[in-house]
Design a protein around this motif. Structure first.
Motif, PDB file in Angstrom:
ATOM      1  N   LYS A   2      -0.043   4.489  -0.818  1.00 22.41           N
ATOM      2  CA  LYS A   2      -0.720   5.797  -0.763  1.00 22.41           C
ATOM      3  C   LYS A   2       0.140   6.807  -0.021  1.00 22.41           C
ATOM      4  O   LYS A   2       0.750   6.480   1.004  1.00 22.41           O
ATOM      5  N   ARG A  46      -3.037  -6.284   2.608  1.00 19.86           N
ATOM      6  CA  ARG A  46      -2.746  -4.922   2.124  1.00 19.86           C
ATOM      7  C   ARG A  46      -1.864  -4.244   3.174  1.00 19.86           C
ATOM      8  O   ARG A  46      -2.333  -3.890   4.252  1.00 19.86           O
ATOM      9  N   ILE A  47      -0.578  -4.085   2.821  1.00 16.27           N
ATOM     10  CA  ILE A  47       0.368  -3.648   3.841  1.00 16.27           C
ATOM     11  C   ILE A  47       1.114  -2.394   3.417  1.00 16.27           C
ATOM     12  O   ILE A  47       1.768  -2.365   2.368  1.00 16.27           O
ATOM     13  N   GLY A  48       0.997  -1.361   4.234  1.00 15.21           N
ATOM     14  CA  GLY A  48       1.642  -0.092   3.933  1.00 15.21           C
ATOM     15  C   GLY A  48       2.772   0.239   4.882  1.00 15.21           C
ATOM     16  O   GLY A  48       3.955   0.086   4.544  1.00 15.21           O
ATOM     17  N   SER A  49       2.438   0.683   6.073  1.00 15.58           N
ATOM     18  CA  SER A  49       3.447   1.263   6.965  1.00 15.58           C
ATOM     19  C   SER A  49       4.591   0.314   7.321  1.00 15.58           C
ATOM     20  O   SER A  49       5.722   0.753   7.507  1.00 15.58           O
ATOM     21  N   MET A  64     -13.552  -8.136   0.678  1.00 16.74           N
ATOM     22  CA  MET A  64     -12.527  -7.385   1.400  1.00 16.74           C
ATOM     23  C   MET A  64     -13.141  -6.830   2.673  1.00 16.74           C
ATOM     24  O   MET A  64     -14.323  -6.481   2.693  1.00 16.74           O
ATOM     25  N   MET A  67      -3.828  -5.896   7.469  1.00 22.21           N
ATOM     26  CA  MET A  67      -2.975  -4.725   7.233  1.00 22.21           C
ATOM     27  C   MET A  67      -1.712  -4.884   8.098  1.00 22.21           C
ATOM     28  O   MET A  67      -1.514  -5.923   8.710  1.00 22.21           O
ATOM     29  N   SER A  68      -0.872  -3.845   8.155  1.00 22.30           N
ATOM     30  CA  SER A  68       0.396  -3.973   8.888  1.00 22.30           C
ATOM     31  C   SER A  68       0.202  -4.510  10.311  1.00 22.30           C
ATOM     32  O   SER A  68       0.964  -5.350  10.773  1.00 22.30           O
ATOM     33  N   ILE A  87      -7.858   0.532  -3.317  1.00 21.01           N
ATOM     34  CA  ILE A  87      -8.320   0.008  -2.021  1.00 21.01           C
ATOM     35  C   ILE A  87      -9.111   1.033  -1.210  1.00 21.01           C
ATOM     36  O   ILE A  87      -9.577   0.728  -0.122  1.00 21.01           O
ATOM     37  N   VAL A  94       0.844  -1.198   0.000  1.00 20.14           N
ATOM     38  CA  VAL A  94       0.000   0.000   0.000  1.00 20.14           C
ATOM     39  C   VAL A  94       0.882   1.252   0.000  1.00 20.14           C
ATOM     40  O   VAL A  94       1.541   1.574   0.987  1.00 20.14           O
ATOM     41  N   ARG A 118       2.904   7.119   7.483  1.00 17.13           N
ATOM     42  CA  ARG A 118       2.482   8.152   6.524  1.00 17.13           C
ATOM     43  C   ARG A 118       2.277   9.471   7.245  1.00 17.13           C
ATOM     44  O   ARG A 118       1.710   9.509   8.317  1.00 17.13           O
ATOM     45  N   ASN A 166      -5.239   4.613  -2.541  1.00 16.96           N
ATOM     46  CA  ASN A 166      -6.555   5.013  -2.016  1.00 16.96           C
ATOM     47  C   ASN A 166      -7.197   6.199  -2.720  1.00 16.96           C
ATOM     48  O   ASN A 166      -8.370   6.451  -2.507  1.00 16.96           O
ATOM     49  N   MET A 193     -12.079  -4.723   6.686  1.00 20.16           N
ATOM     50  CA  MET A 193     -11.123  -4.144   7.633  1.00 20.16           C
ATOM     51  C   MET A 193     -11.634  -4.365   9.055  1.00 20.16           C
ATOM     52  O   MET A 193     -12.770  -4.006   9.360  1.00 20.16           O
TER      53      MET A 193
HETATM   54  C1  LIG Z   1      -4.011   2.458   4.292  1.00 18.85           C
HETATM   55  C2  LIG Z   1      -4.693   1.164   4.106  1.00 18.85           C
HETATM   56  C3  LIG Z   1      -4.029  -0.059   4.303  1.00 18.85           C
HETATM   57  C4  LIG Z   1      -2.588  -0.156   4.796  1.00 18.85           C
HETATM   58  O1  LIG Z   1      -2.496   0.180   6.142  1.00 18.85           O
HETATM   59  P1  LIG Z   1      -1.136  -0.051   6.984  1.00 18.85           P
HETATM   60  O2  LIG Z   1      -1.606  -0.062   8.384  1.00 18.85           O
HETATM   61  O3  LIG Z   1      -0.244   1.092   6.674  1.00 18.85           O
HETATM   62  O4  LIG Z   1      -0.572  -1.354   6.565  1.00 18.85           O
HETATM   63  C5  LIG Z   1      -4.707  -1.224   4.037  1.00 18.85           C
HETATM   64  N1  LIG Z   1      -5.990  -1.219   3.624  1.00 18.85           N
HETATM   65  C6  LIG Z   1      -6.668  -0.072   3.422  1.00 18.85           C
HETATM   66  C7  LIG Z   1      -8.077  -0.147   2.950  1.00 18.85           C
HETATM   67  C8  LIG Z   1      -6.050   1.147   3.674  1.00 18.85           C
HETATM   68  O5  LIG Z   1      -6.752   2.275   3.504  1.00 18.85           O
END
Ligand SMILES: *Cc1c(COP(=O)(O)O)cnc(C)c1O
Length: 224
Positions: free
Chosen positions: A26, A214-217, A154, A198-199, A68, A24, A223, A47, A156
């Motif tokens: 964004k 879905r992994i960002g941080s 999907m 996620m993370s 996403i 991820v 961010r 996003n 969260m």
């Molecule tokens: C931002 C986001 C993520 C990633 O989140 P992290 O905690 O940074 O891994 C995953 N899914 C969605 C829908 C997001 O908006």
């Protein structure tokens, strides 16, 4: 800055579990994306429509872009030509618009239904009643929706320290996924994707049956 070590160990770990990693990106730079691309990553999640369009224009064409975020119907047309998978389909109206744009382009666009599983009511998605209503409509009108392909679901989980709660939510989504796989989507082999984790909670999500995280941080740092 990309955390190369975290990426390498995570992608190894996920390979052994047949789980797809969506990085991820964004609010992260094109250079950060290039850094992971150079290590072999091809699936990236964004996003925001405008940001995604800009990145798509300048980055390699074999990147698979996952949308996403929350998608407004009037913006579908901007990403429809290239998007690989839209994770956040949370209304029939949105799905019909994606179908319309797919039809114009001669494309079949892959989508996931977003399901509301968290305790917070700020998160988007279908609830169970709406999913069954959606299912009935879908079955009756499938032939007119040949430019979308529903690949799965999907969700969260709540932002919570309570692992039991998070696990319970992921488990509920897995059950919902299986119910609809065996009914609404019974004859659709392509209904195979469960995007959750996620993370902070991906290990719990995988333990509960996720096959796409879905992994960002964890990869790109915090961010903002
Ligand atoms: C931002 C986001 C993520 C990633 O989140 P992290 O905690 O940074 O891994 C995953 N899914 C969605 C829908 C997001 O908006």
């Amino acid at each position: 800055m990309v955390n190369t070590q975290a990426y390498l160990s995570l992608s190894e770990q996920l390979k052994t579990k047949n789980t797809t990693l969506v990085a991820v990106s964004k609010l992260k730079s094109a250079a950060d994306i290039q850094a992971l691309y150079a290590l072999g990553q091809r699936d990236f999640g964004e996003n925001y429509v405008q940001e995604l369009m800009e990145k798509e224009a300048e980055l390699p064409k074999d990147i698979r872009w996952h949308f996403i975020g929350h998608l407004q119907s009037n913006k579908v047309k901007y990403i429809a030509p290239f998007v690989h998978l839209i994770h956040g389909v949370d209304s029939l109206k949105l799905l019909l618009e994606i179908n319309k744009q797919g039809n114009k382009l001669g494309r079949v666009i892959d989508c996931l239904l977003q399901v509301h599983i968290a305790t917070e009511d700020t998160k988007f998605g279908f609830d169970n009643t709406e999913l069954f209503q959606f299912g009935a409509y879908y079955e009756a009108n499938k032939s007119e929706m040949s430019h979308v392909r529903i690949r799965g679901m999907m969700g969260m989980a709540s932002f919570s320290e309570d692992e039991g709660q998070v696990r319970k939510e992921f488990n509920a989504l897995k059950q919902t996924f299986e119910v609809h796989k065996g009914s609404t989507f019974l004859f659709e082999e392509s209904f195979d994707t469960l995007s959750m984790g996620m993370s902070g909670d991906y290990e719990l999500a995988i333990a509960e049956g996720s096959n796409m995280v879905r992994i960002g941080s964890l990869l790109f740092g915090r961010r903002g």
